[in-house]
Design a protein around this motif. Sequence first.
Motif, mmCIF file in Angstrom:
data_model
loop_
_atom_site.group_PDB
_atom_site.id
_atom_site.type_symbol
_atom_site.label_atom_id
_atom_site.label_comp_id
_atom_site.label_asym_id
_atom_site.label_seq_id
_atom_site.Cartn_x
_atom_site.Cartn_y
_atom_site.Cartn_z
ATOM 1 N N ASP A 85 2.673 12.816 -1.643
ATOM 2 C CA ASP A 85 1.701 11.723 -1.711
ATOM 3 C C ASP A 85 0.643 12.101 -2.752
ATOM 4 O O ASP A 85 -0.136 13.021 -2.553
ATOM 5 C CB ASP A 85 1.087 11.540 -0.313
ATOM 6 N N GLY B 191 0.834 -1.209 0.000
ATOM 7 C CA GLY B 191 0.000 0.000 0.000
ATOM 8 C C GLY B 191 0.867 1.256 0.000
ATOM 9 O O GLY B 191 2.090 1.202 0.241
ATOM 10 N N ALA B 192 0.200 2.390 -0.273
ATOM 11 C CA ALA B 192 0.897 3.670 -0.140
ATOM 12 C C ALA B 192 1.282 3.879 1.322
ATOM 13 O O ALA B 192 2.237 4.581 1.630
ATOM 14 C CB ALA B 192 -0.005 4.806 -0.621
ATOM 15 N N CYS B 193 0.547 3.214 2.220
ATOM 16 C CA CYS B 193 0.867 3.290 3.654
ATOM 17 C C CYS B 193 2.327 2.922 3.905
ATOM 18 O O CYS B 193 3.038 3.637 4.613
ATOM 19 C CB CYS B 193 0.003 2.313 4.446
ATOM 20 N N ILE C 247 -1.639 9.870 -4.202
ATOM 21 C CA ILE C 247 -2.488 8.688 -4.378
ATOM 22 C C ILE C 247 -3.826 9.040 -5.038
ATOM 23 O O ILE C 247 -4.456 8.193 -5.656
ATOM 24 C CB ILE C 247 -2.682 7.935 -3.048
HETATM 25 N N1 PLP Z 1 -2.296 8.487 1.340
HETATM 26 C C1 PLP Z 1 -3.467 9.112 1.542
HETATM 27 C C2 PLP Z 1 -3.516 10.588 1.409
HETATM 28 C C3 PLP Z 1 -4.620 8.388 1.868
HETATM 29 O O1 PLP Z 1 -5.770 9.035 2.054
HETATM 30 C C4 PLP Z 1 -4.534 6.982 1.982
HETATM 31 C C5 PLP Z 1 -5.710 6.174 2.361
HETATM 32 O O2 PLP Z 1 -6.769 6.658 2.680
HETATM 33 C C6 PLP Z 1 -3.299 6.375 1.765
HETATM 34 C C7 PLP Z 1 -2.199 7.158 1.443
HETATM 35 C C8 PLP Z 1 -3.133 4.891 1.924
HETATM 36 O O3 PLP Z 1 -3.307 4.206 0.753
HETATM 37 P P1 PLP Z 1 -3.059 2.629 0.618
HETATM 38 O O4 PLP Z 1 -4.384 1.965 0.697
HETATM 39 O O5 PLP Z 1 -2.427 2.474 -0.736
HETATM 40 O O6 PLP Z 1 -2.137 2.211 1.697
#
Ligand code: PLP
Length: 393
Positions: A206, A102-104, A208
């Motif tokens: 970020d 994830g982006a997390c 996303i």
């Molecule tokens: N960055 C932002 C600004 C988000 O709002 C979110 C999720 O709500 C994420 C990253 C996380 O994304 P991922 O599901 O790819 O981990």
Amino acid sequence: MPGAPKFNPALSAVPASGIRRIANAAEARRERGLPVYAFHLGEPGFDTPEPIKQATLQALQAGQVHYAPNAGIPELRTAIADDLNRRYRANLEAGSVLVTVGACEALALSLLGVLEPGQEVIVPTPCWPNYLHLPRLAGAEVVEVPTRPEEGFRLQVSQLEGLISPRTRAIVINSPNNPTGAMLGAEELRALLELAREHGVWLISDEIYQDFSYTRPHVSVLEVCQPDDPVILVGGFSKTYAMTGWRLGYLVTHPSYANVLLKLHQYLVTSASHFPQWGALRALSLRDEPKAMAEAYRLRRERVIRALERVGIQFVAPEGAFYVFARVPGGEGGDRFCERMLLEHGLGFVPGGVFGQGYEGWFRLCFAASAQEIEEGMVCLEAALGSPIKPPR
Ligand code: PLP
């Protein structure tokens, strides 16, 4: 007698996710058979497109069930670089890309990879809460820079100038923004980049929500930076392709920086799940499905704006992403208002204080839910907060 086993005190100092707290309360309500309008989570109201699932099933059946290469399968790293090159006329190669959980995880690698105890990170607010709490786990301090509703929650780069000190390690930006939908233009990105270069700090961007912009095109940091700039781009598949449960994202930076962050990634997770990466590869070749979803969010945004206007709630119309940040009516605190809306009407919102200091009188509404849920929820909101304006005769 030894005392109770101890945790890292940094972990005790950060709160549990405020968004999850609301989600749990909403779930408990649903389990009691009561209706919930889920406007609290950033969860796309679509299923993952079928071709992505098919490609993943094929990979699974073909035995792609072992560890993937640490940085991600080469095919996906190349496709991510190509996708960004196509969108932003960049000149990236696969070596710049790390496939993450994830982006997390991409964000966690970026922050934990550059911050040390006692250092600072500058974070414009309101913001996605991970930017506020992850740095604290690294012992770093967060310098919040509040953006203002009268400026459309757009960051004024001049606000940052006096805040950068020798302790500053990074600036985190998020465009389109969660929770306000505000976006940064090329001029602001250039100015931020100039600051980052001048002071030798990282610019973590970020993006996303890159595919959801309603009033003007999204501009990426990749359109204004040079290959060896101190820039880390964070992106992912969750929102554009309705793949939140797949847990796939990526970071992009100069290959020599990516190799340093790769070490952290290796010790944390080894690699992202293997067979889903083949699905993500297929996702990047799709054009119609993500476009149709983005178009649906545009219509849902309009419906939500109409409802908020009807009941006289103050808000800033979002330029992008799929959230509206609105002022709690009647001077009630955001926590109390969101609790009441959930208990009395089944409306799930997130209190503004979760997104930064000074936003306690605000709340966030996500409009990514299904069209039916948005329609029913807006009728419920209109009934809960005021009678709809009658059409002119
Ligand atoms: N960055 C932002 C600004 C988000 O709002 C979110 C999720 O709500 C994420 C990253 C996380 O994304 P991922 O599901 O790819 O981990």
